[in-house]
Enzyme design. Structure first.
Site, short mmCIF file in Angstrom:
data_model
loop_
_atom_site.label_atom_id
_atom_site.label_comp_id
_atom_site.label_asym_id
_atom_site.label_seq_id
_atom_site.Cartn_x
_atom_site.Cartn_y
_atom_site.Cartn_z
N ASP A 53 74.63 26.02 43.24
CA ASP A 53 74.97 24.63 43.52
C ASP A 53 76.25 24.21 42.83
OD1 ASP A 53 72.59 24.55 44.87
OD2 ASP A 53 71.65 23.01 43.62
N HIS B 88 74.09 27.43 38.87
CA HIS B 88 75.17 26.47 39.05
C HIS B 88 76.51 27.11 38.69
CE1 HIS B 88 71.45 24.19 38.57
NE2 HIS B 88 72.02 23.25 39.31
#
Length: 426
Positions: free
Chosen positions: A46, A189
């Site tokens: 993400d 991430h």
């Protein structure tokens, strides 16, 4: 602020934010968190693309021959188009993470849809392929996401390891190992520029990722893109034969929660067409009915609610709209006889009338109800919005009616006095 305003605001807050959190994050309704029956594991990232960290992640994935899914922000994709092209060229999946990293709770549904579509258009322009997957920032959905984002498959996760914070490689590796199982969706991430992320944390993540892929290669673990998890089971997780569409199940789940929160009761069983709730009339203007009944502010009423699950069952029995109308009228009369019997009890002597709010209210006159326009204000606006969404989600021709009959879709108060109810149905 009146009590009815507080009830309306509370209902809207629960409906818009807390309910979808429970449905998606706790119950897993309407989203993909993991896939039963799959023997593989999906690796997802993400918040990117980031000019420093994303290339490092891509290098590690390429080294180990692993394909992953990147949920990207449209604003970052525009700044770093070469990274989007590289993801696509190396066989990775690309999903939507919003144009900017903003929670859906704080945006209108139309803004959420515009930003998702804008991001999808950016990716499509760069790769020639339009994304079909979406992950909301922080995994926070609002209820209308299930309606306005229907072109996307919403993907959350089953394993999150806190890699946006700086920690030791050993600790992060242990947390990753604990999250591993067949059918899991892991999220990492590849950026440190979002709220709450610590500067440099993705460097630790890259080291832990390298260690994880090296160790799992020896065990023969199969890493796949998120969209491949469902494909390999041969089952469409969002729409299985013999079940209601997931968006309808989401809404019915909300209705069950609403009934508990506001003490809406069944009379005989949950197969009755009507549910009831004792309440007080909160309107400023008195209601005068044809039989002489006068309802004033504070008078006790019995509020009626349609059982939409039973309404859907009736639709399944009908071959046409005309037949559905006949079935509905028959079941409504039967339900009103049950309500009349329930109301004819010493505990309910103070109840002056049945009361409800209906969006589709044509043809209700023959049942004895009187239609009364709602006063303008926050409650009327919230009710109109709520009932239109309900129609769009649950009614078989809801979307078409929203387009064709918008001017007629105005909520009306419907009232049937106690005296008239007993005369017709007791």
């Amino acid at each position: 602020m009146g009590l009815w305003v507080l009830e309306a605001v509370l209902t809207l807050v629960i409906l818009y934010s807390l309910l979808p959190f429970f449905l998606s994050r706790v119950a897993g309704i309407g989203v993909m968190r993991s896939v039963r029956g799959s023997t593989s594991t999906a690796l997802t990232f993400d918040d990117g693309p980031h000019p420093i960290y994303t290339p490092l992640v891509l290098d590690v994935l390429q080294k180990h021959g692993v394909r992953a899914t990147f949920f990207v922000m449209g604003s970052q994709a525009e700044l770093h188009p070469e990274l989007i092209r590289r993801m696509h060229r190396e066989g990775h999946g690309i999903g939507v993470h919003g144009y900017r990293h903003r929670p859906h709770w704080l945006m209108s549904p139309w803004k959420v849809r515009r930003e998702a579509q804008r991001t999808a258009e950016v990716v499509e322009r760069l790769t020639g392929v339009r994304p079909t997957l979406l992950r909301p920032p922080w995994g926070l959905l609002n209820l209308l996401d299930f309606v306005v984002l229907r072109e996307f498959r919403i993907v959350l996760w089953s394993g999150m390891v806190g890699d946006w914070r700086k920690q030791s490689v050993a600790r992060l590796s242990r947390r990753l190992q604990k999250s591993l199982r067949a059918g899991a969706v892991l999220v990492l991430h590849d950026s440190d520029e979002t709220v709450g992320a610590e500067h440099g944390a993705p460097l630790v993540m890259v080291e832990a990722l390298e260690k994880l892929l090296r160790e799992t290669a020896a065990s023969g673990m199969d890493w796949v893109r998120a969209e491949e998890l469902e494909r390999e089971t041969g089952v469409d997780q969002g729409s299985r034969s013999g079940k209601l569409p997931w968006v309808t199940r989401v809404w019915l789940g909300w209705e069950h929660l609403f009934q508990r929160l506001f003490h809406v009761q069944t009379l005989r069983s949950d197969r009755d067409l009507l549910f009831v709730r004792l309440c007080r009339y909160k309107g400023r203007e008195a209601i005068e009915l044809d039989d002489g009944t006068v309802i004033q502010r504070g008078d006790q009423l019995m509020e009626i609610h349609l059982n939409n699950e039973q309404l859907l069952a009736l639709h399944g029995q009908a071959n046409s709209e005309m037949q559905l109308a006949k079935l509905l009228l028959k079941e409504m009369r039967r339900a009103l006889r049950v309500v009349a019997s329930h109301l004819n009890h010493p505990d309910h002597e103070a109840v002056k009338a049945l009361y409800g709010i209906s969006l589709i209210n044509r043809g209700i006159g023959p049942l004895g109800f009187r239609k009364i326009s709602m006063s303008r204000g926050l409650f009327a606006l919230a009710t109109k919005w709520y009932l239109r969404v309900l129609l769009r989600v649950l009614h078989p021709q809801g979307r078409e009616r929203m387009k064709i009959r918008t001017d007629a879709l105005v909520p009306q108060q419907v009232v049937l006095s106690r005296q008239e109810l007993f005369a017709r149905y007791l």
